[in-house]
Every structure is written in C-alpha cells, then in structure tokens.
Design an enzyme around this catalytic site. Structure first.
Site, mmCIF file in Angstrom:
data_model
loop_
_atom_site.group_PDB
_atom_site.id
_atom_site.type_symbol
_atom_site.label_atom_id
_atom_site.label_comp_id
_atom_site.label_asym_id
_atom_site.label_seq_id
_atom_site.Cartn_x
_atom_site.Cartn_y
_atom_site.Cartn_z
ATOM 1 N N GLY A 21 -4.129 -5.449 -0.018
ATOM 2 C CA GLY A 21 -2.813 -5.883 -1.231
ATOM 3 C C GLY A 21 -2.522 -6.882 -1.369
ATOM 4 O O GLY A 21 -2.952 -7.989 -0.243
ATOM 5 N N GLY A 24 -2.293 -8.717 2.876
ATOM 6 C CA GLY A 24 -3.288 -8.973 3.271
ATOM 7 C C GLY A 24 -4.050 -7.562 3.205
ATOM 8 O O GLY A 24 -4.191 -6.454 2.383
ATOM 9 N N LYS A 41 -3.804 -5.157 10.657
ATOM 10 C CA LYS A 41 -3.607 -5.748 9.229
ATOM 11 C C LYS A 41 -3.538 -7.533 9.559
ATOM 12 O O LYS A 41 -3.378 -8.024 10.638
ATOM 13 C CB LYS A 41 -2.125 -5.531 8.693
ATOM 14 C CG LYS A 41 -1.922 -6.363 7.520
ATOM 15 C CD LYS A 41 -0.446 -6.305 6.908
ATOM 16 C CE LYS A 41 -0.250 -4.554 6.996
ATOM 17 N NZ LYS A 41 1.214 -4.363 5.566
ATOM 18 N N ASP A 126 12.296 -3.063 2.041
ATOM 19 C CA ASP A 126 11.246 -3.203 0.710
ATOM 20 C C ASP A 126 11.382 -1.275 0.840
ATOM 21 O O ASP A 126 10.464 -1.052 0.376
ATOM 22 C CB ASP A 126 9.916 -3.432 0.320
ATOM 23 C CG ASP A 126 9.802 -4.146 -1.168
ATOM 24 O OD1 ASP A 126 9.796 -3.012 -1.026
ATOM 25 O OD2 ASP A 126 7.928 -3.934 -0.589
#
Length: 845
Positions: A21, A24, A41, A126
C-alpha cells in the site's frame, strides 16, 4: 522492487508477501537470529529517503516498541527504511462479524490498547477497522500507531477505504476519510480525544453494519462528520451502549470521553451487564428522559452492600422515581414511607412530598418572594419538614407541616437545618465575627449554642437518630484547610475530623448518614464518573465503593432496607454571546461538564477562556468562534478559576489541587507558565489585575490583597472576599455582611471607600463577581440571586446609582458569569439543569 520468497533483508528471510500500500510492502519473514516469524514492513523510497520523515518514523516506532500491551501489535525492530513487528495470525476487524457481546469485548480491548498508548503520549490518528486485527483466539491487536502523521496519499482500490492528505489553510488534514474526527477534518491539532472519536465511528459501524458518516465524495463525507449527527443504532443495541457511542462521537473534543481508560471502564460495565442490564423503570409519560438518564448510568458490578457487612452483591438495580421534571435533594421520612424533595416549580425550588411507590406528588410551599428552598430535614415525628430559604445570603430556616399549611419562620439568617429527636435544630449561621459557624438552636427558648465547626454548607448536615452526633463537612473552627468530614459530639459540644486519607483527592457532593449511624454515604466525582462511597465513622475499615454513575450526584439518602436514593444531576454548559440590550443568544461552544464556578473571561485577542472538567481535572479551555475549544495552559496540573487577563498577552489563574492557594501566570500565545505566586493567605476566592498588568488583586481569608505580577509579598488593602478592577484603575470590592452582599468602590492602592447603593430588590450573586465585567461608562455585568427564581439571570449594575437592570435569563438555566467582548457584546456561560431521583437497590447472592 518486491522481494521474493527466500530473499534476505538483513537478518530477516522473506517467506511470503502479506500486502502492499501507500506505506510500502509488508512481508511474512523469519527472524533467523531468534527463530520466529515476524511482519516486515519496508517503507517506500520517497519516504525512506527523506531524512526528516524517516527520523520521525523511527522515533515514533521506537516509542511504540516501548509499549508492552496485549492489544497493541508489538514492534521488535526498526531501522533504515524498515520496521519489524509481531506477526498476528488472524483477520482484520472489518472481516470479522461478531455478535453484540463479542463486539463489546473487542471494543473494550481496543480501548485498553488506546489507553496504554495515550498514557505514553502516543496518538494513533488513523484508527479504523483495517488497523485492528483479531487473532484466532479473539484478541484485538491495534496496528500502525503514529503512522497517520506521516502518511502520504494512498492509492484507492475498489472496496477499500480512502486515506487522504488534504492541504487547508489552518494546516493539514490527515487520516482516513470516514473515520476522521472533526478536528482532523478542519486540519487542527488532534490529540488523544481524536482517537476516541474514530473509535466511536468504528464501534458504530461494528454495531450497525455501516459507517455513521457517508457521502458520495470525500468532501461530502467530511462535511457529514462536521455537521451531521450519527444515525440511530439498531433497537437491539442496549441504551448504555448507545450512549457510549454518542459520547465518543461528540463534535467537540471536550464533550467526549476524556480518556480511553474511562471509555474502557464504561464498556466493561456494559459488557458485564449485556445479558442483565440494570432494572430501569421510567415514570409514565416521560420515557425519553428516563431512557436518557438510564443510558448515562454505569453501575459497578463489583459493588458491595454496605448494610450487609460486606456481603458481595451481584449488581445494583436502579429505578427512577416519579415526581416533577426537575427533582432534587431526596429526604425519606422517619418511617420511610414518604419522600420529601425539592421540586422545580416555575423556575424556583419548593418543598414537595411524594409516595415513592406511586410517583404521585404535591407541593407544600408556594412563596416566590423569599428565595429558593434548600437543605431539607424531617422532624423526628414526621409531622414537619424543615428547610432553608436563600437569596444572596441565608434568609432563614423555615418549617411547613407535612399535611399542608403555612410556612413558619424558625430562625432568621440561618441555613441548613438538621432536626434532632428533642426538637432542637443543628444549623449554620454567621457568628459575631461574620464567619459561618455551626450552632444548636432551641426553638422554644431561642437559645443558640456554638459548636466548634466552620461548615461549608455545600452538603446537608446529618444527625443521628439518638440525637448524640452530627456529621457535617467543613473545618474545625479557627483551623484553616481543606473541607473535611467532621463528627460533632452534641452532648459535649466537641468536634473531630474523620480521617479519610484515601479520599483526600476527591471533591464530595451528596452525603447521607446510615440508619444505624455508624457510617456515612458520600458521593464524589472521580474523573468522568460519580462514586457513591461508604465511609465508616469509627475508622475501623477502609472506605468502600458501592456503585458509580456518569451523572453528578447532588443528594443522597439511605433507606433502612439497604437501598440508596440518589439525585442525579447533569448541567450542560454553553458559552454564548448576545447583545448588551438582550436578545437571542448565539452559541459559541458547549461543554458537558464544567465546575460550579463556571467563569468566563475575554482575552484581548478575542478568545474566551472558561474552566471545563476534563478527565477529572479542571482545565482552562480557550474558545474562539468557529474553532474547536482547546486547553490554554501547557501543564498536567489542574488549572481553574478565578482567572483574569493580565495585560495584553498574559493570564493569571489558580493552579494545583485544593485548597487553591497558588496563582500562576502564563503567556496566552503559547500557554507556558512563567510565574507562580503562593501568597500564603489561604484559599483564593477572587482574582483581578490592574489595567497595565503590573499588579494582581485577590481575595483570601476575608481580605483583599495586592501583589506584583512579578512576585513578592502580598499587601492587605481592605476587608472583602471578591474584587474586580475597573478600566480607570479603581477597585470594586464585595463583602458579605449579616443580611446582604455590599459593594464598595475604592482606589487601587486602598483608601476612602464609597458604598455602591445596590438596589436590594435584586440581590447579587457574589461568587461570580468576575474580571472584565465593567465598561468605561461605569456599567457592570452582575449575576443575580433573585428571590423569585432558582436560576441566576444576568443584569447591568449602574455603579453610580445602584440601579440593577435584568438583561438576560430564560428561567431554565443559569447565567453565572459575563464579560464584555471586543465588539461590545456580552460573553456568558449558560448552565442548564436536568435532575432526577433514583432508587438504587443491591441484589445480594
């Protein structure tokens, strides 16, 4: 370039891709050093090659790595453009479809993880279903803490949520459209309460199946977040859960849960009670308000029955009793069959009685020209009810027959009666030194006996049935300090403080003596909840929590059957603006909870400052039209009124815990404290500043003092408790005398006084004589303690003639404090009222 299975990334061997995404690529990898599978990640080049962004990412990743919480995905390693975290075997929250009980369980776990992160100073920004994983054994794990701060626009795939970064004038909007808080949409600073809003969106979606704020475009969705209320949840969702979601989704951060810990507690109680919710009975014809009050309750499943020597109770059931729309101060008759209470009748309190079983009630008093009714007490034979009447000062103790009849004055200029078995009355009155003191009064002879207590009169005095003891709150007479719980030996006329070190940090509201006289029940505010606590009088056992509710509890009474009568009160407050001539008020901001001393002060830069209860502490909140209210002072300590502007860019206020004897001065542009002044004169009741900001004036210990704003020793100016500076540099001082509050005008440095001839038909409310209230034309804003209303209207006082002119007041809310704004309008705090009486009954196994 994507990595293939078997490739090496440092000590990590790639096993399989997990996803990709805007942030990364994520891989399942093997840590060859420790022999465990992890999630690796790898950040995209444009992020990894930006030194400042990479450093910020690494700093936040290390902060999350320091957390050790079962509901946060653990971070194991962070390096140059990569992060290694715990590999969670499970599915995203969006893919799971749990039932109600499991939904609440998962929500409680997420709140617990948020609380741990917020305690460490980390805000997610978020939060959404994609950032929560559910393990195979049912554990929720929060992902990607802090990443939203640096997230770039993500590609939007079909069926996925959109992550947006939109530039605006105030700042940058960051978060996922549909889950943003209103402050994120506006591009304002988002603190931990933003996560609570996003949590509410997510929980609403889990319960309803769709997001509460939807639009065909991102902009429409954002406008829905700012302007629209969330749709109703399905009827199968319990009322307590509905209210939790609504509380999370308040538009203004100050009105939401103020901590994820409190949110988690509320969810835990709802979870534990989802199959057997509190028994909540509403009186006929008023289901909506009863449902609302019921939903606000959070009952402690760990409560114990205080009359059964610690026998554990499974739960407390709560039943709303009948009565008027606003009912206060429950008092059971000696035989327990009749309930006396204060009923709000046409905007003023009157004595009323009710049969609890039927809800039928009638009013016993009707006078509207002698002030509000307060502090009820039954005579021991149940034939009469004693009470106080109050305007700006106590008007007297009265009695009225239970069966109806005329009011009778028992003793003038007295208050807070508690009737003993022999017919004598324990009450409060000003003594010869003009100080409040506790007395015992013999109505037949007029004898008054001094008792060594200076009562605070915020709670009803309590007397034992045998007439030997009284329990009050206040201080031993002649000894300054915080208000304490005091037992009075009425036979010896002595008093002692009941030590409650475990409770010293609480502020008590209601109080009731147990029927056996061995303990006292007290209600206290603790963070965003009210606790009902049993306090043994002999000190042989620790104080014991009984139950908790989200509303404030003003009054309590204890029944012989073990039930507790509680007066649940909510006072939502709005900051409003209206013309000096009166007229419609414009709402600027709203707050669910403010202290009783809800002062408002106008700053030279156009903002207004008012104290608000935030997570159990009073904090000064700055409010500007069209902007989200935000804390003004950068400190974790309590900051409270009285407060005053100091020159063009500073503000003075009280800081720290009770007894509120320390002044702090901060810069209004950055909220940083530059000076603390501890005058050593006792609790500070009022605070003002000279027009140039060089001198502070304050009331403490019955005197008005001055001190340089740069620090130094205080200098006594005159007797008094409240002080305001005038634009021309003089002082207006208020003093409480035997029968009234009087105002005086004098030079700033002291000197000859001029009494202001206040119209006595409109008594002043002295507690809210506040800064910024005087115009150059010698008109002063004052709050009134009018005889014909429980509520306080706002008025203009002509300092020359003493004429008082009412300018605002709606008869259903208080206008306590007013200040002149730069445009000549009036800023005021408007405090509403909701009051009901409930019976809480323990169910013992």
């Amino acid at each position: 370039m994507p990595l293939s299975a078997g490739a090496r990334f440092g000590p990590y061997e790639i096993r399989a891709p997990l996803g990709a995404g805007g942030m990364g690529e994520v891989y399942r990898a093997r840590d060859t050093r420790l022999g465990r599978d992890v999630a690796l990640k790898i950040l995209p080049p444009e992020l990894a090659e930006d030194p400042s962004r990479r450093a910020r990412f690494e700093q936040e990743a290390r902060a999350v790595a320091a957390l050790n919480h079962p509901n946060i995905v653990a971070v194991f390693d962070v390096g140059d453009g990569y992060m290694v975290s715990e590999l969670v075997e499970g599915e995203p929250l969006r893919a799971s479809h749990p039932g109600l009980r499991k939904t609440l369980d998962l929500a409680g776990q997420i709140a617990s993880g948020l609380a741990a992160a917020h305690a460490a100073g980390i805000v997610h920004r978020d939060l959404k279903p994609e950032n929560v994983l559910v393990t195979k054994d049912g554990r929720a794990k929060i992902l990607d803490f802090g990443l939203a701060r640096i997230r770039r626009n993500a590609a939007v795939a079909s069926g996925q949520t959109e992550t947006a970064t939109v530039k605006t004038e105030p700042g940058t909007v960051m978060g996922t459209v549909g889950y943003m808080s209103p402050e994120q949409v506006r591009g304002l600073e988002a603190d931990h309460r933003s996560d609570i809003f996003s949590f509410g969106v997510m929980l609403h979606e889990m319960l309803a199946g769709t997001r509460p704020f939807l639009g065909e475009t991102s902009v429409e969705t954002m406008m829905a977040i700012l302007k629209q209320d969330a749709p109703d949840l399905p009827g199968s969702v319990p009322e307590t859960v509905r209210t939790i979601v609504e509380h999370c989704l308040e538009k203004e951060p100050a009105n939401r849960f103020q901590s994820a810990k409190d949110l988690g507690f509320a969810l835990a109680q709802s979870t534990s009670r989802s199959d057997s919710a509190p028994v909540l009975a509403a009186r006929p014809g008023n289901r909506r308000r009863a449902a609302l009050a019921a939903a606000l309750m959070v009952l402690s499943a760990a409560a114990t029955w205080w009359l059964s020597h610690g026998t554990p109770a499974t739960q407390w059931t709560a039943v709303e009793l009948g009565g008027p729309e606003i009912a206060l101060s429950p008092r059971l008759s000696p035989d327990g069959h009749v309930l006396a209470m204060l009923a709000m009748v046409d905007g003023n309190t009157q004595v009323a009685v009710m049969k609890p079983e039927t809800g039928s009630w009638n009013v016993l008093t009707h006078s509207r020209d002698q002030g509000m009714v307060t502090h009820l007490s039954w005579s021991q034979d149940g034939a009469s009810i004693y009470y106080s009447r109050l305007t700006d000062v106590p008007q007297g103790v009265f009695s009225v027959p239970f069966l109806g009849g005329e009011e009778h004055l028992v003793l003038e200029n007295a208050a807070n009666p508690a009737v003993l078995q022999d017919g004598t009355v324990v009450l409060s009155r000003l003594n010869g030194q003009n100080h409040p003191q506790l007395f015992r009064f013999w109505p037949e002879t007029g004898k008054l006996q001094e008792l060594p207590v200076q009562p605070d009169d915020m709670r009803d005095h309590q007397v034992s049935r045998d007439g030997r003891h009284a329990v009050v709150t206040g201080a031993i007479y002649g000894k300054a300090g915080k208000s304490s719980l005091i037992e009075v030996d009425l036979l010896r006329a002595t008093a002692r403080v009941i030590p409650t070190p475990e409770l010293d940090w609480l502020t008590f509201a209601g109080m009731a003596l147990s029927p056996d006289g061995r303990s006292v029940l007290m209600s206290a505010r603790s963070n965003t909840l009210s606790r009902v606590i049993r306090v043994p009088l002999d000190g042989g056992a620790r104080p014991q929590d009984l139950f908790r509710v989200t509303s404030t509890i003003w009054g309590l009474d204890a029944a012989a059957d073990g039930s507790v009568l509680a007066n649940l009160v909510d006072r939502p407050t709005e900051l409003v603006s209206f013309p000096a001539t009166g007229g419609p008020a414009v709402k600027i901001a709203g707050f669910r909870e403010t202290p009783e001393w809800d002062m408002v002060v106008a700053l030279p830069d156009g903002r207004a400052v008012t104290p608000v209860e935030v997570a159990g502490l009073t904090r000064l909140i700055a409010v500007a039209p069209g902007k989200t209210p935000s804390p003004l002072i950068q400190t974790p300590e309590a900051t409270t009124s009285p407060v005053t502007a100091v020159g063009a860019d500073r503000i003075a206020f009280l800081i720290g815990p009770e007894p509120h004897d320390t002044i702090a001065i901060a810069n209004t542009s950055n909220g940083r404290i530059g000076m603390r002044i501890a005058p050593g004169k006792g609790m500070i009741e009022s605070l003002a500043a000279s027009p140039d900001g060089g001198t502070l004036y304050f009331g403490a210990g019955g005197s008005i003092w001055s001190v340089a704003s740069s620090g130094g020793e205080g200098r006594r100016i005159c007797p008094g408790s409240w002080v305001v500076t005038a634009p021309w540099g003089g002082l207006i001082v208020a003093r409480t005398e035997i029968a009234q509050i009087r105002l005086f005008e004098l030079p700033a440095g002291g000197g000859p006084e001029r009494a202001i001839p206040v119209n006595r038909t409109s008594p002043l409310l002295s507690l809210f004589i506040t800064p910024g209230t005087i115009r150059a034309d010698r008109r002063m804003l004052v709050s009134l303690n009018v005889a014909d209303s429980w509520f306080n209207p706002l008025a203009l006082l002509d300092l020359d003639s003493g004429k008082v002119t009412r300018i605002a007041g709606d008869g259903v809310s208080d206008l306590h404090s007013g200040a002149w704004s730069r445009d000549g309008r009036i800023l005021a705090s408007r405090k509403g009222m909701q009051g009901t009486i409930w019976r809480f009954t323990p169910e013992v196994r």
